[in-house]
Design an enzyme around this catalytic site. Structure first.
Site, PDB file in Angstrom:
ATOM      1  N   HIS A 116       0.834  -1.206   0.000  1.00  9.63           N
ATOM      2  CA  HIS A 116       0.000   0.000   0.000  1.00  9.63           C
ATOM      3  C   HIS A 116       0.870   1.258   0.000  1.00  9.63           C
ATOM      4  O   HIS A 116       0.666   2.167  -0.817  1.00  9.63           O
ATOM      5  CB  HIS A 116      -0.888  -0.045   1.244  1.00  9.63           C
ATOM      6  CG  HIS A 116      -1.732   1.160   1.470  1.00  9.63           C
ATOM      7  ND1 HIS A 116      -3.087   1.179   1.210  1.00  9.63           N
ATOM      8  CD2 HIS A 116      -1.450   2.401   1.972  1.00  9.63           C
ATOM      9  CE1 HIS A 116      -3.591   2.361   1.531  1.00  9.63           C
ATOM     10  NE2 HIS A 116      -2.610   3.119   1.993  1.00  9.63           N
ATOM     11  N   GLU A 117       1.833   1.313   0.894  1.00  8.34           N
ATOM     12  CA  GLU A 117       2.640   2.534   1.023  1.00  8.34           C
ATOM     13  C   GLU A 117       3.557   2.743  -0.171  1.00  8.34           C
ATOM     14  O   GLU A 117       3.797   3.876  -0.593  1.00  8.34           O
ATOM     15  CB  GLU A 117       3.422   2.507   2.329  1.00  8.34           C
ATOM     16  CG  GLU A 117       2.549   2.509   3.568  1.00  8.34           C
ATOM     17  CD  GLU A 117       1.587   3.686   3.648  1.00  8.34           C
ATOM     18  OE1 GLU A 117       1.833   4.710   2.983  1.00  8.34           O
ATOM     19  OE2 GLU A 117       0.592   3.581   4.379  1.00  8.34           O
ATOM     20  N   HIS A 135       1.733   4.583  -2.755  1.00  8.72           N
ATOM     21  CA  HIS A 135       1.774   6.039  -2.600  1.00  8.72           C
ATOM     22  C   HIS A 135       3.103   6.596  -3.112  1.00  8.72           C
ATOM     23  O   HIS A 135       3.141   7.631  -3.792  1.00  8.72           O
ATOM     24  CB  HIS A 135       1.613   6.429  -1.131  1.00  8.72           C
ATOM     25  CG  HIS A 135       0.240   6.209  -0.576  1.00  8.72           C
ATOM     26  ND1 HIS A 135      -0.902   6.583  -1.237  1.00  8.72           N
ATOM     27  CD2 HIS A 135      -0.160   5.667   0.611  1.00  8.72           C
ATOM     28  CE1 HIS A 135      -1.961   6.287  -0.499  1.00  8.72           C
ATOM     29  NE2 HIS A 135      -1.538   5.721   0.619  1.00  8.72           N
TER      30      HIS A 135
END
Length: 327
Positions: free
Chosen positions: A243-244, A247
């Site tokens: 997920h990170e 980003h």
């Protein structure tokens, strides 16, 4: 969009019976076992950021003092305008140099394990968790968990254990976080620096978005016990990292902007009014077509629930790489 049958079983088999979850939110993610300590000195000088907005992954009930979880509409507009401008500049540069945009990318990864002392309780996680995390990233971004394949692969370059009680836990947005990253970050804009440790405010992790100018805050931060084999129940299959890193590669949350406007700026992710937690199969919070994308890596569901990026997300990440991070 329903859950894939036997998803958890297939994933666990690919991580050698370990589980991994990620906690990331504003700058870097790192994991480093003491047994493989390498040089701690960073190899590049980095300019300080002027505006380092970050995005996070939060457990249900968690909070972030600087609210990194979602961008404002203005921040999204500004970022999209900057992306368009950066693409034009890079296209002109490549035309003059006779170079083509990259179609496949191998990202070097430097992991910094931040620990209070040499005990597991003090943050000293084993190397096996780090290598399992890299495996999870490679499978997720290759599309082998069931989503669209992306252009990205990950190659572990270094794992460094750093014992410093002043940096433990890692506090999002603090001067200690800035000092930690300024001291440890290595490589250029194409190098993923992962910072691992105990985190503040019940966060799973945070990450910086790409920018034209490299700054020392660039990277991903994740809860060390969210890695495969970690103790973060429901968040220990490594998908906080997935997920990170999304980003870091310029993806927004699937619920960015709610049901209106451009949302996450990706056309094939259905609109979603708010983060989804746990695994609410059949959730549909917007009138636009499509159920909420609860199985997407950029939502907030349990690791066992998420397994995919979409073709649109894969395209957006590669576009941003060629605009911001490519040499």
């Amino acid at each position: 969009m329903g859950l894939r049958p036997n998803l958890l079983t297939r994933r666990a088999a690919g991580v050698a019976s370990t589980t991994l979850a990620l906690l990331l939110s504003t700058a870097a993610v790192g994991v480093v076992p003491a047994a493989s300590v390498l040089s701690a000195a960073p190899g590049a000088s980095c300019a300080e950021p002027t505006d380092v907005h970050s995005d996070a992954r939060v457990k249900k009930g968690g909070s972030a003092k600087l609210d990194p979880n979602e961008l404002t509409a203005k921040q999204v507009r500004d970022r999209e305008a900057d992306l368009a401008s950066a693409l034009r500049e890079r296209a002109n540069f490549r035309a003059g140099a006779g170079a083509a945009p990259l179609a496949t990318v191998t990202i070097p990864v430097v992991v910094h394990v931040i620990q209070r002392d040499t005990t597991r309780a003090g943050g000293n996680i084993p190397d096996s968790l780090v290598t399992a995390q890299i495996d999870v990233l490679n499978k997720a971004y290759a599309g082998t968990t069931g989503g669209a394949p992306t252009a990205f692969g990950f190659q572990l370059q270094k794992v460094q254990h750093v014992t410093n009680a002043a940096w433990y836990p890692i506090v999002q947005g603090s001067s200690a976080e800035r000092q930690m990253k300024s001291s440890l970050r290595e490589g250029g804009k194409n190098t993923l620096n992962l910072y691992l440790g105990e985190l503040s405010d019940n966060l799973l992790g945070w990450a910086t978005f790409p920018t034209r100018k490299l700054n020392s805050m660039d990277g991903v931060v994740a809860l060390s016990e969210s890695l495969p084999g970690g103790t973060a129940t429901n968040y220990n299959q490594g998908d906080t990292g997935t997920h990170e890193v999304g980003h870091w590669l310029n993806l927004y949350h699937t619920f960015q902007g709610g049901c209106s406007g451009s949302g996450d700026s990706v056309t094939d992710t259905p609109a979603e009014s708010s983060p989804a937690f746990q695994c609410p199969t059949g959730r549909d919070t917007c009138t636009a077509a499509g159920l909420d994308p609860i199985t997407n890596f950029m939502d907030y569901t349990y690791d066992s629930c998420m397994y995919q990026f979409t073709p649109g997300q894969a395209s957006r990440m590669l576009t941003a790489w060629n605009a911001y991070r490519a040499a």
